[in-house]
Enzyme design. Structure first.
Site, PDB file in Angstrom:
ATOM      1  N   SER A 283     -13.823  36.197 -10.297  1.00  0.00           N
ATOM      2  CA  SER A 283     -13.959  37.631 -10.069  1.00  0.00           C
ATOM      3  C   SER A 283     -13.600  37.961  -8.638  1.00  0.00           C
ATOM      4  O   SER A 283     -13.803  37.151  -7.739  1.00  0.00           O
ATOM      5  CB  SER A 283     -15.403  38.048 -10.355  1.00  0.00           C
ATOM      6  OG  SER A 283     -15.677  39.304  -9.797  1.00  0.00           O
TER       7      SER A 283
ATOM      8  N   ARG B 252      19.976  59.500 -43.022  1.00  0.00           N
ATOM      9  CA  ARG B 252      19.561  58.926 -41.737  1.00  0.00           C
ATOM     10  C   ARG B 252      18.601  59.868 -41.034  1.00  0.00           C
ATOM     11  O   ARG B 252      18.869  61.055 -40.910  1.00  0.00           O
ATOM     12  CB  ARG B 252      20.752  58.635 -40.809  1.00  0.00           C
ATOM     13  CG  ARG B 252      20.270  57.928 -39.501  1.00  0.00           C
ATOM     14  CD  ARG B 252      21.406  57.526 -38.588  1.00  0.00           C
ATOM     15  NE  ARG B 252      22.410  56.756 -39.291  1.00  0.00           N
ATOM     16  CZ  ARG B 252      23.624  56.500 -38.813  1.00  0.00           C
ATOM     17  NH1 ARG B 252      23.973  56.953 -37.612  1.00  0.00           N
ATOM     18  NH2 ARG B 252      24.495  55.812 -39.539  1.00  0.00           N
TER      19      ARG B 252
END
Lengths: 375, 375, 375, 375
Positions: B262, B301
């Protein structure tokens, strides 16, 4: 490669790794200056730290990369590099009392704030273009369509005024985000740090000072994301309308940019800007949902949810920025075929009935509101 | 920068711009060879095209970038560059009868297939590690917990066997995707091309031959995405369990890799791999939703929905690949504190009651199933 | 009120509170019979329990309601009521060794299985209708459209064959769900119960026997949800196409049902079935995302994620069932205006060029595949 | 049945079919009164219409149901029934110049506004309870936890103050929604109606008057949904924290209500309120995404997206209302075990170091802010 669709314009530039690095260094500098002002660290140390932080190019993104891989945060590596860079005297004053999350969260807000500058520029330009269309076509008749069926006559001015109103509503919410949600998050390891530090850093960076640190109460990023999603929704509405009015069989609108040729069919002119905007917009609701889901976090720091936000918010903002740039392109070069509008209207089941009485006044109203919103 | 979390391992390498470029060239080569076999183009032209396509480094991603910006597809630019590169005689035979979507869709499937190779490697290693844990702790007692409350005794073997079963179920679905969903999409401009071409390209590329082209029926990518989301869900379950059992107050598990220090507190060992896996996993449901939403497309499309898929599927696969790599790291180095398990169990309201009768047999069952799944 | 849109057809009927109650009683009965077969409880007790469970109308949903409010599960109240109902001798043998989650999860699968029956009926009818359209219009020319621009000629037969192919792909995945994912979940409090019990219950109920209980490894419900989302996507594609081809300016298709008048404009015929299907479909991706997100659970029973699934999966299935019923309605009564198709084609930039060579063969191919899929 | 979890409290009562029916009649009445004031219809007709509309029990939901099934809107049936009910003289003045969407959209806002009343009541009670906890435990030491690892000492006062701050931030955004987003939508068939009508209806109903009708620019419902999702996120954070601190091994908090017994294990006290709140909260991000996705609409009325909103917003509000009621229940009866907090802290790696200097002042700050927010 796909960035040409997803990351058009200048917003993406403010969201690169370098931009994040710069923002994190700016937070460290602001913190040092604040601590010096509060008498918590020596003035010369703060000056030295701020000086070193003003040269982000002296730091490598790879350092942060390794830090993230080992600590799930870039700050451990950044602080180590910064301590080395400032020299032994100032080293102990670097990152004084802060946590990784203080730096990353505040940097995230700074990054967002900076990215909003070009986003507002494109949004305002899009709004102005919509306003010009609404004004120019205030009384241009066209057939209105509900459920994709021809309905009753309207005007293209009103059609464009709705877009304008949407852009202006989006802008208002985005201004709120900028001015009320982009807050520093400076709380120390468990959130209990003296609020004077947060106040100082907020003043230094031009960010909002919150009531408390928001390390685990994620209203600020969640609401920021939600508003971005709402902005995207408005842009998607506009782009969808353009693709529909640009259909070969309707042909009332066409994109006017140079883009749009087809690979297989030379006679086609594709609505590339609208399609690209829609591609960006379609990707946003899921990202907002991820940000909202990330609000569920654990105790003083989330194990997973917080770390999911970084990429999500970055990508969301990139996509909304890109969609805004596409919408600007779209609206600034939109070709309106008023003859075709008239012809379609003449063939409609209603015939060329007049547009609703209120249409013109509503256009004026939207234009007036726009002038009030964007000075 | 955040790639250290979101793009760990080898999957991301298969999803770069270069990987897409290579895949698109492979599709063009396979198409040319197929057309030559069918007698539709001359053999030497096909040979020349395939030869040129085997050097993706001769093409620049910038070309595709510009193509996308102008045409909303990279293929227009790619085909032009390819025609130049093959020389005048073969040029007219490049991209014969194909459309942009044929190339992009088929390349997408190829990219996915290639990315699945390292994903399977990590998934199998994760599964093997889970199997080792289940076997080693077949009879290690621990307290079971429902709704986060201590409930009744169980074994860590059974706990790990459930992870294993989840990984194996995920694998089965992913194998289905690889073998049944990754299909070529070769239909020509409106989908009506002779299916012999699709069959040939499928054989060339090792992809599935579909009944019809799926340019606008997006079951293949949608289901692929859904399965990836399900895989992610399993990984998230494992990582969540580890974060919970690694809580200081429980401490039955700990990550064993070198990561996890940490920045602010030296006594902490953070579950970095689990947190990173969760960060990836949390981002996936929204992306699957985007893929499902993109199934609503227009005619031959889509105007927007299709173009939204490229980035979404790429990112989804990147994240799932990364989560898999993190889960492998996690499981291969997991530290099991059996003494702590015994101590927690002794203090549980149930006391050290025996684990359920079936626990050991169920572990054996999961191990046998695993051996059957992964040869 | 909105159920007329969101809950059309028979699927919703299988998802009511009564249906859930019936399913939970069926699970208790199957459990009792299995335990008797295994010699764990007396045969007469099992007979008595099964007899009482066969009268769900003797139980009140309010009991379950109160149970959920107090225990976050309906099973506590159900078991108490069942014990009272079977009388003192059989009471102790009710719910033998099971947990709430065993009953709720297995009942959920049973509910899904029962709801799939009408869903398959509507899906097959929709598929057959699409097949009839494809066959009838195998050679009906129309203009194809990409990005909403007229492109090249195709046939309506091929257009409809794609729908058919989508429905058939959806069906295959749904059959897989029915036959491989709908598994009993019988594990006891911490998942370690003798698998013979799960095997027996699975045989009793016609559900799949899994390797292990899946109380916290949620691949089965997640994949079920994903496939439902994919089915919805196919239906949405069809409905979107219909709304587009039914536009006044195109008018190649029209809905043929009695619905569709407008409140304000008498000349309109609205595509009500398509719009309603889309309304259902649009709601599904978010629900699938919720199911995927719910895979992240804690230890032996999730605190929140599991309880989120019940309403989500119920609603998802309701919506998909409704969308399927709407799609069936749509396809069975679709009006095809071949004259208008010809006229639009004649006016297209390409003129009346022939459809692609492969179109007819592809229609035949899709029809043959359909016959193979739906016996 | 699951409503006991998903629809707790009074919010759901405001979202029933009857509530929608009442709201739609209120809109028709407000419209009639407005038109009479503007001189567009006779005063007696308006009086008659308003009188009839004040008896929603005279209308049947089945009428609306049939209308929706045939027209995809309840308004056609409602208007027909209303015309019959008012008698021949007033009949022609019913629904004057309005469209279905005018009525449904405005009714939706009215329904939301009414549902916010009990939601605010529960939210304020939850906030007050959090404030009491923060005040009572201003200086109660506990160990802070980051990434689920014990980190440094803090106080439970600060822990609860963060909850309070989250609830207050949520409240501020919800007040904004109520006062600025809940706008009438009165535009007529194509949106061009004289804005005086919208202004009148807004005044009648106590809703906001917008610049333009928002029939297809869905910022108002999208932002409403986003804020609801953000409120949910805060509630989820609180509930998650409670489940974690209530773990047997930590035991610093426990739910104090009567709920929580286990079906299989008598020694357990389950955190039923927290689990139920989480179950509701987990379902919300997907619903917000659906609302954002529904912003993409077509021309003057959406074909599908609009119709998807009704059920989605209703459900989202139900779930957020329920989560708020659960959170109120949770916070009002929360048991804090300060002895256990002290014991856990004493065993922490840091030992019983003091809490951060700023903790108490931050609690005071949050309490002061709360008093300012909730009068």
């Amino acid at each position: 490669m796909f960035d040409a669709i997803y990351a058009r314009g200048e917003v993406a530039v403010e969201l690169t790794d370098s931009a994040w690095l710069r923002a994190m260094l700016d937070v460290e500098a602001a913190l040092a200056r604040t601590l010096a002002e509060l008498g918590a660290i020596p003035e010369p140390a703060a000056t030295r730290i701020a000086e070193v932080c003003s040269h982000p190019d002296h730091f490598s993104v790879e350092t942060l990369d390794r830090s993230i891989a080992h600590h799930a945060t870039p700050v451990v590596g950044l602080v180590a590099a910064l301590r080395t860079a400032v020299g032994p005297e100032a080293a102990e004053h670097v990152h004084g009392g802060a946590t990784s999350q203080d730096v990353v969260d505040t940097a995230m807000m700074l990054v967002v704030r900076r990215a909003l500058v070009p986003l507002f520029a494109d949004l305002d330009a899009a709004g102005d273009a919509a306003a010009r269309l609404a004004a120019a076509h205030r009384d241009t008749p066209m057939i209105g369509r509900t459920l994709l069926q021809q309905a009753l006559p309207t005007t293209f001015g009103l059609y464009a005024a709705r877009w304008l109103d949407g852009l202006d509503q989006a802008r208002v919410h985005l201004v709120h985000v900028r001015d009320a949600e982009l807050a520093v998050q400076i709380g120390g390891p468990v959130g209990g740090r003296d609020p004077a530090v947060a106040a100082g850093v907020a003043a230094e960076l031009g960010l909002v000072e919150p009531t408390l640190g928001w390390a685990t109460i994620r209203v600020h990023p969640a609401l920021t994301a939600s508003v971005l999603g709402t902005v995207a929704g408005v842009l998607g509405k506009i782009a969808r309308d353009v693709t529909l009015l640009a259909q070969t069989e309707i042909a009332e609108l066409a994109e006017g940019g140079s883009a749009g040729g087809s690979s297989a069919m030379s006679h086609k002119h594709n609505p590339v800007a609208a399609v690209s905007a829609l591609a960006c917009v379609r990707r946003t609701p899921g990202l907002v949902a991820t940000m909202l889901g990330s609000m569920e976090s654990e105790h003083e720091r989330a194990a997973g949810a917080w770390q999911a936000e970084w990429g999500t918010l970055t990508e969301l903002l990139t996509l909304v920025g890109s969609a805004t740039a596409w919408a600007r392109e779209l609206l600034e070069h939109l070709r309106v075929d008023t003859a075709r509008m008239a012809a379609n209207l003449a063939q409609a089941p209603t015939g060329s009935a007049p547009a609703p009485d209120g249409a013109g006044a509503l256009v004026d109203r939207a234009l007036a509101a726009h002038r009030a919103v964007v000075r």
